[in-house]
Design a protein around this motif. Sequence first.
Motif, PDB file in Angstrom:
ATOM      1  N   THR A 137       0.815  -1.215   0.000  1.00 54.51           N
ATOM      2  CA  THR A 137       0.000   0.000   0.000  1.00 54.51           C
ATOM      3  C   THR A 137       0.848   1.265   0.000  1.00 54.51           C
ATOM      4  O   THR A 137       0.343   2.346   0.294  1.00 54.51           O
ATOM      5  N   SER A 138       2.126   1.132  -0.341  1.00 50.68           N
ATOM      6  CA  SER A 138       3.018   2.299  -0.326  1.00 50.68           C
ATOM      7  C   SER A 138       2.801   3.223  -1.509  1.00 50.68           C
ATOM      8  O   SER A 138       3.164   4.402  -1.452  1.00 50.68           O
ATOM      9  N   GLY A 139       2.258   2.695  -2.614  1.00 50.38           N
ATOM     10  CA  GLY A 139       2.221   3.471  -3.840  1.00 50.38           C
ATOM     11  C   GLY A 139       3.569   3.529  -4.517  1.00 50.38           C
ATOM     12  O   GLY A 139       3.769   4.276  -5.483  1.00 50.38           O
ATOM     13  N   ALA A 140       4.532   2.733  -4.022  1.00 52.38           N
ATOM     14  CA  ALA A 140       5.896   2.755  -4.552  1.00 52.38           C
ATOM     15  C   ALA A 140       6.389   1.372  -4.951  1.00 52.38           C
ATOM     16  O   ALA A 140       7.524   1.243  -5.424  1.00 52.38           O
ATOM     17  N   ARG A 141       5.582   0.340  -4.770  1.00 53.00           N
ATOM     18  CA  ARG A 141       6.023  -1.029  -5.098  1.00 53.00           C
ATOM     19  C   ARG A 141       5.938  -1.223  -6.615  1.00 53.00           C
ATOM     20  O   ARG A 141       5.143  -2.002  -7.142  1.00 53.00           O
ATOM     21  N   ILE A 142       6.766  -0.498  -7.299  1.00 56.43           N
ATOM     22  CA  ILE A 142       6.688  -0.371  -8.752  1.00 56.43           C
ATOM     23  C   ILE A 142       8.101  -0.334  -9.310  1.00 56.43           C
ATOM     24  O   ILE A 142       9.007   0.269  -8.723  1.00 56.43           O
ATOM     25  N   GLU A 154       0.987   2.827 -14.807  1.00 53.84           N
ATOM     26  CA  GLU A 154      -0.272   2.135 -15.084  1.00 53.84           C
ATOM     27  C   GLU A 154      -1.413   2.607 -14.187  1.00 53.84           C
ATOM     28  O   GLU A 154      -2.506   2.057 -14.232  1.00 53.84           O
ATOM     29  N   ARG A 155      -1.164   3.578 -13.335  1.00 52.06           N
ATOM     30  CA  ARG A 155      -2.195   4.287 -12.571  1.00 52.06           C
ATOM     31  C   ARG A 155      -3.058   3.351 -11.725  1.00 52.06           C
ATOM     32  O   ARG A 155      -4.275   3.436 -11.716  1.00 52.06           O
ATOM     33  N   ARG A 156      -2.402   2.449 -11.015  1.00 50.88           N
ATOM     34  CA  ARG A 156      -3.104   1.677  -9.997  1.00 50.88           C
ATOM     35  C   ARG A 156      -3.214   2.509  -8.719  1.00 50.88           C
ATOM     36  O   ARG A 156      -2.362   3.346  -8.448  1.00 50.88           O
ATOM     37  N   LEU A 157      -4.231   2.203  -7.936  1.00 51.79           N
ATOM     38  CA  LEU A 157      -4.329   2.764  -6.595  1.00 51.79           C
ATOM     39  C   LEU A 157      -4.458   1.591  -5.640  1.00 51.79           C
ATOM     40  O   LEU A 157      -5.455   0.864  -5.676  1.00 51.79           O
ATOM     41  N   VAL A 158      -3.436   1.382  -4.811  1.00 51.36           N
ATOM     42  CA  VAL A 158      -3.427   0.280  -3.844  1.00 51.36           C
ATOM     43  C   VAL A 158      -3.402   0.902  -2.450  1.00 51.36           C
ATOM     44  O   VAL A 158      -2.444   1.593  -2.087  1.00 51.36           O
ATOM     45  N   VAL A 159      -4.449   0.658  -1.681  1.00 53.51           N
ATOM     46  CA  VAL A 159      -4.606   1.345  -0.396  1.00 53.51           C
ATOM     47  C   VAL A 159      -5.088   0.374   0.669  1.00 53.51           C
ATOM     48  O   VAL A 159      -5.588  -0.721   0.387  1.00 53.51           O
ATOM     49  N   GLY A 160      -4.969   0.794   1.917  1.00 61.82           N
ATOM     50  CA  GLY A 160      -5.491   0.063   3.058  1.00 61.82           C
ATOM     51  C   GLY A 160      -5.546   1.006   4.238  1.00 61.82           C
ATOM     52  O   GLY A 160      -4.941   2.085   4.207  1.00 61.82           O
ATOM     53  N   ASN A 161      -6.260   0.621   5.278  1.00 62.86           N
ATOM     54  CA  ASN A 161      -6.320   1.449   6.486  1.00 62.86           C
ATOM     55  C   ASN A 161      -5.139   1.104   7.389  1.00 62.86           C
ATOM     56  O   ASN A 161      -5.270   0.384   8.379  1.00 62.86           O
ATOM     57  N   ARG A 162      -3.974   1.645   7.027  1.00 64.03           N
ATOM     58  CA  ARG A 162      -2.751   1.314   7.749  1.00 64.03           C
ATOM     59  C   ARG A 162      -2.356   2.385   8.754  1.00 64.03           C
ATOM     60  O   ARG A 162      -1.320   2.256   9.401  1.00 64.03           O
ATOM     61  N   GLY A 163      -3.155   3.438   8.905  1.00 62.76           N
ATOM     62  CA  GLY A 163      -2.835   4.446   9.906  1.00 62.76           C
ATOM     63  C   GLY A 163      -2.730   3.824  11.283  1.00 62.76           C
ATOM     64  O   GLY A 163      -1.782   4.049  12.037  1.00 62.76           O
TER      65      GLY A 163
END
Length: 570
Positions: A252-257, A411-420
């Motif tokens: 969910t980092s937005g950087a695993r690319i 490729e404009r994926r959005l990978v998220v989670g409630n990690r706060g």
Amino acid sequence: MNDEADAGGPRPAFALALALVQRLWAGGVRDVVLAPGSRSAPLALVLDAADRAGDLRLHVRVDERSAGFLALGLSVGSHAPVAVVTTSGTAVGNLLPAVMEASHSGRRVVVVSADRPARLRGTGANQTTLQAGLYGVFAPCHDLEPGTDDDELDAAVDAALARRGPSQLNVQLDGPLVPQDDDPATWWARPTRLPGIRSAEAGVDEDGGGSSQETVTLPRGPRTVVVAGDDAGPAARLLAEAAGWPLLAEPTSGARIGEHAVRTYRLLLGTALRERVERVVVVGHPTLSRPVTSLISDGSLEVLAVRGPAGTATDPGRVARVLDAVPTVAPSSGEHDASDRAWLEAWRTADRALSQAVDDHVAGEPAGELSPLSVAAAVGRAVTAGATFVVGSSNPVRDLDVMAQPWPPHERRLVVGNRGLAGIDGLVSTAVGVALGREHASRTVAFVGDLTFLHDTNGLLVGQGQRRPLLTIVVLSDDGGAIFSTLEQGDQRFADSFERVFATPHGTDLGALCAAHHVSHERVHDLPRLESALAEQPSGIRVLEVVVSRAGRRSEARRLVDLARRLDLA
């Protein structure tokens, strides 16, 4: 606005509600979640009229906790502030879990809590409590009295919308709660211009002002890894690529690319590569593994931690130099080029070998059986270009962390989670909100455990006439809390107590539960069907229940560690 309000006198409840919603709209709020009640009636009627006019999207939910996480998800998906409206009393308290998550993850959620007039506080009046400032350190509160003038209202809304994180607008509504005019066409008017309301698109920081951050330039030389935790964003990847460093990026980092991302980094931190690290740059909020926590807490290393959207840098060991922005790296002089290339290649070579070993291990499992790791790999492959992916806490995100190949860039994926706060609260509602907030996505998939799913089944409660997302929810169903079996309490010494107080098997029929909510459900038993089902676009919310066993969780975790150690010795 009437003269009485301008003079500081009480403003009729409906007029105050209209003025507040107009200012939220002027500040860029386009999605509002409403949990109905009596005291919030004027807000509800204004919002309904604004929705009918096409100026707002109103989402009505009967459960305030679900409503809070829906608002959180909408904010994540739309990248805009979202308001959630409740009536007075315990309704306001039910938003606390979502407010806490929004505070720790820097999500812009504005709680609009309808309240009784202040004169009733402490009198025992029905549904009257001390709800102004209820969220304490998690959300600043503006207590708006009936006599609040336009300037004060402007300032309160401006502060709420400009802040990174949640805010509370507590609205004291007095007198008649419904409009005196019977014509619904008069209940909403889009404002043409309201001075003093900051646009939602404006740059903001934790204090509500424009961002002004000094960027640090790091020298080359030390063997460095970039750790990208939740919501790190592309800057972490760009730093690793510019410097030629390995990138240890959570899903969910937005950087695993890209080619610098190391898939099996968590396992590789148990090998000799870990001992060679000299510097760590931490971006985002890493929370998934003890090896990473140990790394970033090591006082013998140079650790630099970047503040996240909520203003906090992840530094559990209190050893880091805290930065306000992602650093840059000094230009290459040729002196360290060879060592940087060798350092990166050591991680890449080990990652390729270990990834293959893990994949071979998973492929060697008994034919016809689904394992948690094979499910995670299949779900990860289904997150194609343009998709939205919501990952639940506990085992699903950790399985994905081991199995998901780094995704291609651009490729404009959005990978998220409630990690706060990494809780299992509200994940279904969050996923619904993310899907509704990002309707242009090619598909939206959520991946959760069965306890996470059961914890928020009210997220499936979408009433008639409400907007429904196109959402596939994959439930990893192992009848309990499997993650605890991999922790200390999963040791054989505690076997007599484990099932009752940690695993908590429930035996719930998820299919019947989905049927009660008129939600499509399918029980999946094999990998080919899972892959084909994931390729299908649902017509609404669809649940794929994937049945696995949790019996081998502890031994499987040991097996993965052993694979890394064998690689280290080879």
